[in-house]
Design a protein around this motif. Structure first.
Motif, PDB file in Angstrom:
ATOM      1  N   ILE A   1       0.838  -1.201   0.000  1.00  0.00           N
ATOM      2  CA  ILE A   1       0.000   0.000   0.000  1.00  0.00           C
ATOM      3  C   ILE A   1       0.873   1.252   0.000  1.00  0.00           C
ATOM      4  N   ALA A   2       1.935   1.231   0.819  1.00  0.00           N
ATOM      5  CA  ALA A   2       2.846   2.380   0.864  1.00  0.00           C
ATOM      6  C   ALA A   2       3.508   2.590  -0.494  1.00  0.00           C
ATOM      7  N   ALA A   3       3.895   1.504  -1.159  1.00  0.00           N
ATOM      8  CA  ALA A   3       4.521   1.622  -2.476  1.00  0.00           C
ATOM      9  C   ALA A   3       3.532   2.169  -3.503  1.00  0.00           C
ATOM     10  N   LEU A   4       2.290   1.710  -3.441  1.00  0.00           N
ATOM     11  CA  LEU A   4       1.256   2.200  -4.353  1.00  0.00           C
ATOM     12  C   LEU A   4       1.030   3.702  -4.173  1.00  0.00           C
ATOM     13  N   LEU A   5       0.911   4.135  -2.921  1.00  0.00           N
ATOM     14  CA  LEU A   5       0.713   5.558  -2.645  1.00  0.00           C
ATOM     15  C   LEU A   5       1.916   6.374  -3.099  1.00  0.00           C
ATOM     16  N   ARG A   6       3.104   5.850  -2.887  1.00  0.00           N
ATOM     17  CA  ARG A   6       4.322   6.551  -3.320  1.00  0.00           C
ATOM     18  C   ARG A   6       4.365   6.669  -4.842  1.00  0.00           C
ATOM     19  N   GLU A   7       3.984   5.596  -5.534  1.00  0.00           N
ATOM     20  CA  GLU A   7       3.970   5.594  -6.997  1.00  0.00           C
ATOM     21  C   GLU A   7       2.966   6.623  -7.515  1.00  0.00           C
ATOM     22  N   ARG A   8       1.787   6.696  -6.914  1.00  0.00           N
ATOM     23  CA  ARG A   8       0.782   7.678  -7.322  1.00  0.00           C
ATOM     24  C   ARG A   8       1.295   9.106  -7.134  1.00  0.00           C
ATOM     25  N   LYS A   9       1.954   9.320  -5.987  1.00  0.00           N
ATOM     26  CA  LYS A   9       2.497  10.653  -5.708  1.00  0.00           C
ATOM     27  C   LYS A   9       3.544  11.030  -6.739  1.00  0.00           C
ATOM     28  N   MET A  10       4.402  10.076  -7.111  1.00  0.00           N
ATOM     29  CA  MET A  10       5.444  10.341  -8.103  1.00  0.00           C
ATOM     30  C   MET A  10       4.832  10.632  -9.481  1.00  0.00           C
TER      31      MET A  10
ATOM     32  N   LYS B   1       1.878  11.991 -10.051  1.00  0.00           N
ATOM     33  CA  LYS B   1       1.279  13.315  -9.992  1.00  0.00           C
ATOM     34  C   LYS B   1       2.336  14.401 -10.143  1.00  0.00           C
ATOM     35  N   GLU B   2       3.515  14.187  -9.538  1.00  0.00           N
ATOM     36  CA  GLU B   2       4.587  15.179  -9.603  1.00  0.00           C
ATOM     37  C   GLU B   2       5.162  15.301 -10.997  1.00  0.00           C
ATOM     38  N   THR B   3       5.230  14.190 -11.738  1.00  0.00           N
ATOM     39  CA  THR B   3       5.794  14.216 -13.085  1.00  0.00           C
ATOM     40  C   THR B   3       4.765  14.691 -14.110  1.00  0.00           C
ATOM     41  N   ALA B   4       3.521  14.681 -13.782  1.00  0.00           N
ATOM     42  CA  ALA B   4       2.480  15.099 -14.750  1.00  0.00           C
ATOM     43  C   ALA B   4       2.257  16.576 -14.773  1.00  0.00           C
TER      44      ALA B   4
END
Length: 187
Positions: free
Chosen positions: A173-182, A184-187
């Motif tokens: 779950i932590a990895a999924l949330l981190r991936e989503r955050k990354m 959003k930052e690159t978009a």
């Protein structure tokens, strides 16, 4: 992510390696109270641990110590419920209770008229025989009691695998949330 997973695995394994509870039991054998104290991992209490004996109101009945096998013996002198307290160190305290009804019959208050000498001799003979039988049975039952306590306290393989699965799920779950955050930052 790898550091997080490694940290979680180290925490899981270290908690299971050192985790243990204090366990013990107390029972009568003949005219003596015998008890044992140890840890759920199978280690018995070390020799010389002080055992404080009190009644229900906290009045002292005496004290004794554990032997090299974690066993202690106490000869009761009063027909009252006995409380045994052992401090095994590092915050490990064990409290055991033996009800007055489990004490030797010789300590029980008598309501009957005085017995004759013949009846008294027969009662003493029967008491001695009962003590020998109780001691023999206790020797056979003691290892079984210890093994039963260890089995009750031991963490099973299912518990360990379940705990690891829970931690891995949280890491996912932590990895999924981190991936989503990354993303959003690159978009």
């Amino acid at each position: 992510m790898n550091r997080l997973l490694l940290t979680a695995l180290l925490l899981i394994t270290s908690s299971f390696v050192g985790a243990h509870n204090v366990v013990g039991g107390v029972y009568t054998i003949g005219d003596t109270i015998e008890g044992e104290a140890g840890f759920s991992n199978g280690d018995m209490a070390p020799a010389g641990i002080k055992v404080i004996v009190t009644d229900m109101q906290g009045a002292s009945l005496g004290q004794t110590e554990t032997d090299a096998e974690g066993v202690f013996r106490f000869k009761p002198s009063r027909y009252v419920t006995h409380h045994f307290t052992l401090d095994l160190g590092a915050g490990h305290t064990l409290a055991l209770t033996l009800a007055a009804e489990e004490l030797p019959a010789a300590l029980a208050p008598t309501q009957a008229p005085a017995a004759t000498a013949v009846t008294t001799a027969a009662a003493k003979s029967a008491t001695a025989l009962n003590s020998q039988i109780e001691a023999a049975v206790a020797r056979q039952v003691k290892p079984l009691r210890r093994e039963l306590r260890e089995l009750k306290e031991a963490a099973g393989l299912r518990d360990i695998v379940g705990g690891i699965g829970y931690i891995l799920g949280l890491c996912g779950i932590a990895a999924l949330l981190r991936e989503r955050k990354m993303r959003k930052e690159t978009a």
